[in-house]
Design a protein around this motif. Structure first.
Motif, PDB file in Angstrom:
ATOM      1  N   THR A  48      21.466   2.370  79.566  1.00  0.00           N
ATOM      2  CA  THR A  48      21.690   2.718  80.968  1.00  0.00           C
ATOM      3  C   THR A  48      22.284   4.121  81.025  1.00  0.00           C
ATOM      4  OG1 THR A  48      23.893   1.695  80.933  1.00  0.00           O
ATOM      5  CG2 THR A  48      22.051   0.323  81.674  1.00  0.00           C
ATOM      6  N   ALA A  49      22.104   4.787  82.146  1.00  0.00           N
ATOM      7  CA  ALA A  49      22.479   6.197  82.250  1.00  0.00           C
ATOM      8  C   ALA A  49      23.979   6.435  82.245  1.00  0.00           C
ATOM      9  CB  ALA A  49      21.866   6.795  83.520  1.00  0.00           C
ATOM     10  N   ASP A  50      24.777   5.366  82.444  1.00  0.00           N
ATOM     11  CA  ASP A  50      26.220   5.547  82.482  1.00  0.00           C
ATOM     12  C   ASP A  50      26.895   5.224  81.150  1.00  0.00           C
ATOM     13  OD1 ASP A  50      25.731   2.840  82.519  1.00  0.00           O
ATOM     14  OD2 ASP A  50      27.137   2.388  84.145  1.00  0.00           O
ATOM     15  N   MET A  51      26.111   5.017  80.104  1.00  0.00           N
ATOM     16  CA  MET A  51      26.699   4.656  78.814  1.00  0.00           C
ATOM     17  C   MET A  51      27.531   5.786  78.214  1.00  0.00           C
ATOM     18  SD  MET A  51      23.834   2.410  76.795  1.00  0.00           S
ATOM     19  CE  MET A  51      23.892   0.619  76.992  1.00  0.00           C
ATOM     20  N   ARG A  52      28.554   5.387  77.448  1.00  0.00           N
ATOM     21  CA  ARG A  52      29.350   6.344  76.701  1.00  0.00           C
ATOM     22  C   ARG A  52      28.644   6.619  75.373  1.00  0.00           C
ATOM     23  NH1 ARG A  52      35.243   5.055  76.207  1.00  0.00           N
ATOM     24  NH2 ARG A  52      35.639   7.133  76.999  1.00  0.00           N
ATOM     25  N   HIS A  53      28.909   7.805  74.829  1.00  0.00           N
ATOM     26  CA  HIS A  53      28.104   8.257  73.690  1.00  0.00           C
ATOM     27  C   HIS A  53      28.912   9.257  72.862  1.00  0.00           C
ATOM     28  CE1 HIS A  53      24.057   8.537  71.934  1.00  0.00           C
ATOM     29  NE2 HIS A  53      24.237   9.838  71.790  1.00  0.00           N
ATOM     30  N   GLN A 194      44.827  16.831  77.805  1.00  0.00           N
ATOM     31  CA  GLN A 194      45.629  17.186  78.981  1.00  0.00           C
ATOM     32  C   GLN A 194      45.134  18.442  79.679  1.00  0.00           C
ATOM     33  OE1 GLN A 194      49.612  17.388  77.334  1.00  0.00           O
ATOM     34  NE2 GLN A 194      49.969  15.199  77.667  1.00  0.00           N
ATOM     35  N   ASN A 195      44.647  19.427  78.919  1.00  0.00           N
ATOM     36  CA  ASN A 195      44.377  20.741  79.491  1.00  0.00           C
ATOM     37  C   ASN A 195      42.904  21.076  79.679  1.00  0.00           C
ATOM     38  OD1 ASN A 195      47.213  22.205  79.513  1.00  0.00           O
ATOM     39  ND2 ASN A 195      47.086  21.043  77.603  1.00  0.00           N
ATOM     40  N   VAL A 196      42.030  20.267  79.109  1.00  0.00           N
ATOM     41  CA  VAL A 196      40.598  20.480  79.312  1.00  0.00           C
ATOM     42  C   VAL A 196      39.974  19.244  79.962  1.00  0.00           C
ATOM     43  CG1 VAL A 196      38.403  21.035  78.226  1.00  0.00           C
ATOM     44  CG2 VAL A 196      40.513  22.052  77.332  1.00  0.00           C
ATOM     45  N   ILE A 197      40.095  18.090  79.319  1.00  0.00           N
ATOM     46  CA  ILE A 197      39.448  16.877  79.824  1.00  0.00           C
ATOM     47  C   ILE A 197      40.030  16.465  81.177  1.00  0.00           C
ATOM     48  CG2 ILE A 197      39.077  14.417  79.379  1.00  0.00           C
ATOM     49  CD1 ILE A 197      39.021  15.148  76.370  1.00  0.00           C
ATOM     50  N   GLU A 198      41.357  16.342  81.252  1.00  0.00           N
ATOM     51  CA  GLU A 198      41.976  15.932  82.519  1.00  0.00           C
ATOM     52  C   GLU A 198      41.884  17.030  83.566  1.00  0.00           C
ATOM     53  OE1 GLU A 198      45.900  14.590  81.541  1.00  0.00           O
ATOM     54  OE2 GLU A 198      45.176  12.805  80.488  1.00  0.00           O
ATOM     55  N   ARG A 199      41.956  18.274  83.146  1.00  0.00           N
ATOM     56  CA  ARG A 199      41.824  19.391  84.087  1.00  0.00           C
ATOM     57  C   ARG A 199      40.456  19.369  84.759  1.00  0.00           C
ATOM     58  NH1 ARG A 199      43.582  25.585  82.619  1.00  0.00           N
ATOM     59  NH2 ARG A 199      42.902  26.608  84.535  1.00  0.00           N
ATOM     60  N   ALA A 200      39.440  18.946  84.013  1.00  0.00           N
ATOM     61  CA  ALA A 200      38.090  18.869  84.567  1.00  0.00           C
ATOM     62  C   ALA A 200      37.846  17.566  85.325  1.00  0.00           C
ATOM     63  CB  ALA A 200      37.066  19.007  83.443  1.00  0.00           C
ATOM     64  N   GLY A 201      38.802  16.653  85.300  1.00  0.00           N
ATOM     65  CA  GLY A 201      38.653  15.382  86.000  1.00  0.00           C
ATOM     66  C   GLY A 201      37.613  14.466  85.377  1.00  0.00           C
ATOM     67  N   LEU A 202      37.502  14.525  84.049  1.00  0.00           N
ATOM     68  CA  LEU A 202      36.516  13.699  83.350  1.00  0.00           C
ATOM     69  C   LEU A 202      37.098  12.307  83.116  1.00  0.00           C
ATOM     70  CD1 LEU A 202      35.263  16.305  80.722  1.00  0.00           C
ATOM     71  CD2 LEU A 202      34.598  16.034  83.128  1.00  0.00           C
ATOM     72  N   ARG A 203      36.462  11.298  83.660  1.00  0.00           N
ATOM     73  CA  ARG A 203      37.011   9.937  83.637  1.00  0.00           C
ATOM     74  C   ARG A 203      36.607   9.148  82.407  1.00  0.00           C
ATOM     75  NH1 ARG A 203      35.379   6.985  88.925  1.00  0.00           N
ATOM     76  NH2 ARG A 203      36.724   5.397  87.965  1.00  0.00           N
ATOM     77  N   TYR A 204      35.511   9.539  81.761  1.00  0.00           N
ATOM     78  CA  TYR A 204      34.973   8.704  80.682  1.00  0.00           C
ATOM     79  C   TYR A 204      34.853   9.472  79.359  1.00  0.00           C
ATOM     80  CZ  TYR A 204      33.883   5.935  84.771  1.00  0.00           C
ATOM     81  OH  TYR A 204      33.991   5.232  85.957  1.00  0.00           O
ATOM     82  N   THR A 205      35.628  10.543  79.240  1.00  0.00           N
ATOM     83  CA  THR A 205      35.590  11.384  78.045  1.00  0.00           C
ATOM     84  C   THR A 205      36.903  11.244  77.298  1.00  0.00           C
ATOM     85  OG1 THR A 205      34.112  12.964  79.136  1.00  0.00           O
ATOM     86  CG2 THR A 205      35.317  13.750  77.193  1.00  0.00           C
ATOM     87  N   ILE A 249      33.803  11.380  72.667  1.00  0.00           N
ATOM     88  CA  ILE A 249      32.963  10.378  73.300  1.00  0.00           C
ATOM     89  C   ILE A 249      32.908  10.727  74.790  1.00  0.00           C
ATOM     90  CG2 ILE A 249      32.788   7.938  73.923  1.00  0.00           C
ATOM     91  CD1 ILE A 249      34.433   7.429  71.278  1.00  0.00           C
ATOM     92  N   SER A 250      31.713  10.745  75.374  1.00  0.00           N
ATOM     93  CA  SER A 250      31.596  11.154  76.770  1.00  0.00           C
ATOM     94  C   SER A 250      30.403  10.467  77.410  1.00  0.00           C
ATOM     95  CB  SER A 250      31.467  12.685  76.857  1.00  0.00           C
ATOM     96  OG  SER A 250      31.591  13.137  78.189  1.00  0.00           O
ATOM     97  N   THR A 251      30.090  10.864  78.630  1.00  0.00           N
ATOM     98  CA  THR A 251      28.902  10.409  79.347  1.00  0.00           C
ATOM     99  C   THR A 251      28.119  11.633  79.797  1.00  0.00           C
ATOM    100  OG1 THR A 251      29.962  10.420  81.529  1.00  0.00           O
ATOM    101  CG2 THR A 251      30.140   8.382  80.227  1.00  0.00           C
TER     102      THR A 251
END
Length: 368
Positions: A48-53, A194-205, A249-251
């Motif tokens: 499915t298109a929402d899978m983590r990878h 804290q400074n890249v992933i959360e700053r970008a608002g990535l929920r599944y990374t 790991i991301s989507t």
């Protein structure tokens, strides 16, 4: 954006031999999600298109962005010698000659440590004498990053510092991880989160906390150039063999969001973004000559438009993310099979229908 054409293109990749793949394409405010094939060849569970990878070296863009944030704050000099910060890891004249920039754009001359960590990959990337045994031997091995760095630093140099073409080497990015930890006083995983992933608002990374991928995901099938037949699942794996610079790991949705914000100047400032897009010739791990910037590289569609992004592979999985220079058009795709090409008598990968099908998908996704 032609949804029917995209559906046909992604289905054609499955027909060409990929067990499963999924993608997100964006064009301004239009968004298309697509998936084809299976996440598990035994059970037939669909992707499915929402899978983590596991997205492999796409993580390098995140690492480079984190380093450039520290350049912006004055904690790191982009053209300062790495020996100033990590004299024990890169001692002597090499530490004085290799700059932070050279590590990020792969012109340090430092060798790839991978053949030394994985003995049966000793000829990597010259593939004729390689074998898959090390993949099984090290499935649950916990590597020490300092030891991996030492393998790369003590190996024969593959070039002079700053010389081109550079050679893509994971040793460079393990050193950047250590540099981040040296100047921030915390782990690279925590700083980047804290400074890249959360700053970008990535929920599944996220970085892996163990050998498994959390949440819905696909099995990852490694063929190792036909030497593993049928391909074997390597979705459970200790990713310390590459560390934070290639283990994210991301989507596909999170990747598009990240690159869109990065190229809009929301993760690093415009000055840093200019530096990221200054490219030099580098020989990729596949032996191809590419232009490489600071954790980014350009790709052109048939019409000549430039897209920026990065690709990544792990054992059994791959991903590619690209964004147009104006940020309007984006594509991220993930596949659950790697090294599908068999080798000819000289050890070179032979053409495979999957290559043409993927290229066609990219063309459809990028066209205006």
């Amino acid at each position: 954006m032609d949804s029917a054409e995209l559906h046909t293109a992604i289905e054609n990749v499955r027909r060409a031999g990929i067990p499963g793949l999924f993608a997100e394409v964006r064009d301004s405010d239009q968004v298309w999600h697509g998936a084809a094939g299976v996440a598990d060849v035994t059970t037939g569970r669909p992707v499915t298109a929402d899978m983590r990878h596991r997205v492999g070296s796409i993580s390098k863009t995140f690492t480079a962005a984190a380093v450039l944030q520290q350049v912006e704050s004055g904690q790191i000099g982009l053209d300062a010698p790495i020996g100033r910060y990590l004299p024990k890891l890169v001692p002597g004249e090499r530490g004085d000659a290799i700059t932070v920039r050279m590590l990020i754009n792969h012109t340090s001359g430092l060798a790839e440590y991978l053949p030394y960590a994985y003995p049966s990959l000793k000829a990597f990337p010259a593939l004729a004498d390689t074998g898959p045994q090390s993949l099984d031997d090290h499935r649950l091995t916990r590597f020490d990053p300092t030891e991996l760095i030492q393998m790369g630093v003590t190996a024969p140099a593959i070039g002079t510092p700053g010389g081109t073409p550079g050679l893509y080497s994971n040793t460079n990015y393990l050193l950047l991880v250590k540099l981040l930890e040296r100047v921030t006083g915390t782990t690279a995983e925590k700083y980047i989160t804290q400074n890249v992933i959360e700053r970008a608002g990535l929920r599944y990374t996220e970085f892996p906390t163990g050998t498994h991928v959390n949440g819905p995901h696909s099995q990852l099938y490694e063929a190792w150039f036909g030497m593993i037949d049928p391909p074997r699942d390597y979705s459970v794996y200790d990713m310390s063999w590459v560390g934070p610079s290639a283990s994210l790991i991301s989507t596909v949705a999170d990747l598009n969001r990240f690159y869109g914000l990065l190229l809009a100047g929301e993760i690093v400032n415009q000055s840093s973004l200019t530096q990221m897009r200054r490219t030099v010739p580098v020989i990729s791990q596949e032996g191809k000559l590419i232009e490489y910037g600071l954790g980014l590289y350009p790709m052109e569609d048939p019409g000549g438009e430039t897209f920026w992004g990065h690709g990544g592979t792990v054992w059994g999985g791959g991903a590619l993310s690209m964004t147009s220079a104006d940020g309007e058009r984006q594509m991220s795709v993930a596949v659950n099979l790697q090294r599908w090409n068999r080798l000819d008598s000289t050890g070179r990968p032979q053409p495979h229908p999957i290559d043409d099908a993927l290229a066609a998908l990219y063309r459809v996704a990028m066209q205006r």
